[in-house]
Design a protein around this motif. Structure first.
Motif, mmCIF file in Angstrom:
data_model
loop_
_atom_site.group_PDB
_atom_site.id
_atom_site.type_symbol
_atom_site.label_atom_id
_atom_site.label_comp_id
_atom_site.label_asym_id
_atom_site.label_seq_id
_atom_site.Cartn_x
_atom_site.Cartn_y
_atom_site.Cartn_z
ATOM 1 N N VAL A 13 -9.725 2.821 5.380
ATOM 2 C CA VAL A 13 -8.330 2.596 5.760
ATOM 3 C C VAL A 13 -7.985 1.117 5.617
ATOM 4 O O VAL A 13 -6.948 0.753 5.025
ATOM 5 C CB VAL A 13 -8.085 3.064 7.207
ATOM 6 N N LEU A 14 -8.843 0.251 6.151
ATOM 7 C CA LEU A 14 -8.552 -1.186 6.103
ATOM 8 C C LEU A 14 -8.587 -1.719 4.680
ATOM 9 O O LEU A 14 -7.724 -2.510 4.275
ATOM 10 C CB LEU A 14 -9.564 -1.941 6.969
ATOM 11 N N VAL A 25 -7.749 -5.461 1.615
ATOM 12 C CA VAL A 25 -8.670 -6.534 2.002
ATOM 13 C C VAL A 25 -10.104 -6.024 1.911
ATOM 14 O O VAL A 25 -10.395 -4.899 2.320
ATOM 15 C CB VAL A 25 -8.364 -7.022 3.443
ATOM 16 N N PRO A 26 -11.023 -6.815 1.345
ATOM 17 C CA PRO A 26 -12.443 -6.441 1.383
ATOM 18 C C PRO A 26 -12.923 -6.420 2.834
ATOM 19 O O PRO A 26 -12.555 -7.288 3.631
ATOM 20 C CB PRO A 26 -13.131 -7.564 0.589
ATOM 21 N N VAL A 27 -13.723 -5.435 3.181
ATOM 22 C CA VAL A 27 -14.184 -5.274 4.559
ATOM 23 C C VAL A 27 -15.699 -5.431 4.619
ATOM 24 O O VAL A 27 -16.430 -4.744 3.901
ATOM 25 C CB VAL A 27 -13.775 -3.899 5.127
ATOM 26 N N VAL A 28 -16.154 -6.339 5.472
ATOM 27 C CA VAL A 28 -17.579 -6.509 5.757
ATOM 28 C C VAL A 28 -17.916 -5.573 6.905
ATOM 29 O O VAL A 28 -17.330 -5.661 7.986
ATOM 30 C CB VAL A 28 -17.902 -7.964 6.139
ATOM 31 N N VAL A 50 -3.369 1.006 12.553
ATOM 32 C CA VAL A 50 -2.514 -0.007 13.192
ATOM 33 C C VAL A 50 -2.941 -1.410 12.749
ATOM 34 O O VAL A 50 -2.095 -2.261 12.443
ATOM 35 C CB VAL A 50 -2.570 0.124 14.727
ATOM 36 N N ILE A 51 -4.244 -1.656 12.704
ATOM 37 C CA ILE A 51 -4.729 -2.975 12.282
ATOM 38 C C ILE A 51 -4.362 -3.241 10.827
ATOM 39 O O ILE A 51 -3.992 -4.369 10.468
ATOM 40 C CB ILE A 51 -6.247 -3.073 12.490
ATOM 41 N N ALA A 52 -4.454 -2.220 9.973
ATOM 42 C CA ALA A 52 -4.070 -2.401 8.573
ATOM 43 C C ALA A 52 -2.618 -2.842 8.458
ATOM 44 O O ALA A 52 -2.276 -3.714 7.648
ATOM 45 C CB ALA A 52 -4.298 -1.102 7.803
#
Length: 457
Positions: A93-94, A100-103, A436-438
């Protein structure tokens, strides 16, 4: 690693350490652990530090998530599967919705110990040692179970090894292939608002992948995923036994996890935990609560990241929804002015815990969202990067935090309240949080900068 090396921190005062029942047994257990294979490798820790450096530069986002306190009974393929699947869904989702790349870092494979506000617990006139996590003693309120048993450290090591082996199998054997985003959701949430929203996003991902495939540009990276393990470095006997000298560089690494953090109760500058963290080369996190000052943060930077190397130090703020907007700005402003490049992460869980009318310790989902919202507002105002979130969750359909799309209420908590310590988000609430964060990330304008940074790399 020599005894002289460990003397640097083992001779210092160490908060939150258990009173082990048998010193001879402890010595025997630690001797065995010192000769046991590493759970992670130094090169993997270095790789995570590089990934976190991208977060510090505003080019990526950190998702750190998992159990409040792991249990030995929870080490099963099914439970690890559902937890990992939830984290992968949140990352999808993010990554897609926020561009955005997610770690991805799990609170997994080592989160078996917990700090406590009191050494003792009293029920109905009976006083026993507090439950400090399965690595120390058992949760049952019984005299024999609550005695701190050093042999549990051996069980912690083997449980962590089993969890890491399963995670590695899942993330490299095709399970984490991005083309399986529908399969991750097939068994759950099909009729819920969050489930339908996730399915819409999964279809968009499928369409994008189909386009890339037709162009002959489908990257191999979508078939596997980088996933790292972390836990609080609380039990210094255990962490010290698993600290080794890297043959490549001669530096010390804690090979119990890729990343470890120091809690709010153990970050004393003159204490053993900070000295230990200063000596190892792993990425380090530090929890900062509402009483933290800018001087505290700057002193921690001087001790833990004197070279000001991006990716080395992560500040995990746990202020509470009511205090985040008042306390965080001064910290971020002063740290940024010092030239340090730390990763700023929001822990919206611990500062929003309360006891419900029904007697359960819980968290209000709206308060969790509000603290994250305040975290983003502060960074947007200061022009700094909201680097990530640190949340406690499970892949199971528990009822431990109130609110969310399914509107869990106080009366619902008793239905599936299964945590070993603090209340966790369930899978539905976790996915709702990710959406929501996205939106927050996209609206803050940092998503565009992150995308540009990824292109430069």
């Amino acid at each position: 690693m020599t005894a002289d090396t460990t003397a640097d921190w083992m001779s210092l005062p160490a908060a939150q350490q258990p009173a082990w029942s048998n010193p001879d047994s402890l010595h025997e257990v630690l001797s065995s652990l010192r000769s046991s294979p590493p759970l992670v490798y130094a090169a993997e820790c270095d790789q995570l530090r590089d990934r976190l450096a991208a977060v510090a530069r505003g080019e990526a986002f950190l998702l750190q998530a998992g159990d409040c306190a792991e249990t030995f009974d929870g080490v099963s393929a099914d439970q690890i599967d559902t937890k990992l699947r939830t984290i992968l869904q949140m990352a999808a989702v993010l990554t897609y919705a926020a561009s955005v790349p997610v770690v991805k870092v799990g609170r997994m494979a080592g989160q078996y110990a917990k700090p406590r506000s009191s050494d003792l617990e009293t029920r109905d006139g009976v006083t026993l040692p507090s439950y400090r996590g399965d690595a120390v003693n058992g949760p049952a309120f019984e005299a024999a179970t609550r005695v701190p048993d050093p042999h549990r450290l051996t069980r912690m090591y083997h449980a962590s090894a089993t969890t890491l082996n399963l995670v590695r199998a899942f993330t490299t054997g095709g399970y984490a292939d991005l083309r399986r985003v529908h399969a991750w959701n097939r068994d759950f949430l099909a009729l819920s608002p969050v489930g339908r929203r996730y399915e819409d996003l999964a279809r968009q991902i499928d369409s994008a992948l189909a386009f890339m495939r037709s162009c002959g540009t489908l990257p191999r990276e979508i078939q596997t995923v980088e996933f790292y393990a972390s836990h609080e470095a609380l039990l210094l006997d255990y962490e010290t036994a698993l600290t080794r000298v890297d043959s490549r560089s001669g530096n010390l690494y804690d090979v119990s996890a890729h990343m470890v953090w120091i809690g709010e109760r153990t970050r004393q500058l003159d204490g053993a935990h900070v000295e230990f963290a200063a000596r190892i080369r792993n990425p380090i996190g530090v929890k900062l609560g509402p009483t933290s000052t800018a001087d505290d943060a700057l002193a921690l930077i001087d001790r833990l990241d004197p070279d000001r190397r991006p990716g080395r130090l992560t500040f995990i703020t746990r202020m509470g929804a009511e205090k985040i907007r008042d306390v965080l700005p001064n910290l971020v402003e002063k740290v940024t002015a010092s030239g340090a490049r730390v990763v700023w992460v929001s822990d919206p869980m611990h500062g929003n815990t309360y006891k419900s009318e029904s007697g359960y310790k819980t968290r209000q989902f709206s308060s969790i969202l509000d603290e994250i919202r305040g975290f983003f507002e502060v960074h947007r105002h200061l022009g700094t990067h909201p680097g990530g979130i640190h949340v406690e969750l499970t892949g199971d359909d528990v009822t431990e935090c109130v609110g969310g799309a399914h509107e869990i209420g106080d009366a619902d908590l008793q239905q599936r309240y299964e945590t070993a310590c603090d209340p966790r988000l369930n899978r539905s609430q976790s996915l709702e949080l990710a959406f929501v964060i996205a939106e927050m990330y996209g609206n803050s304008g940092v998503g565009t900068r992150a995308h540009r940074g990824e292109e430069r790399r």
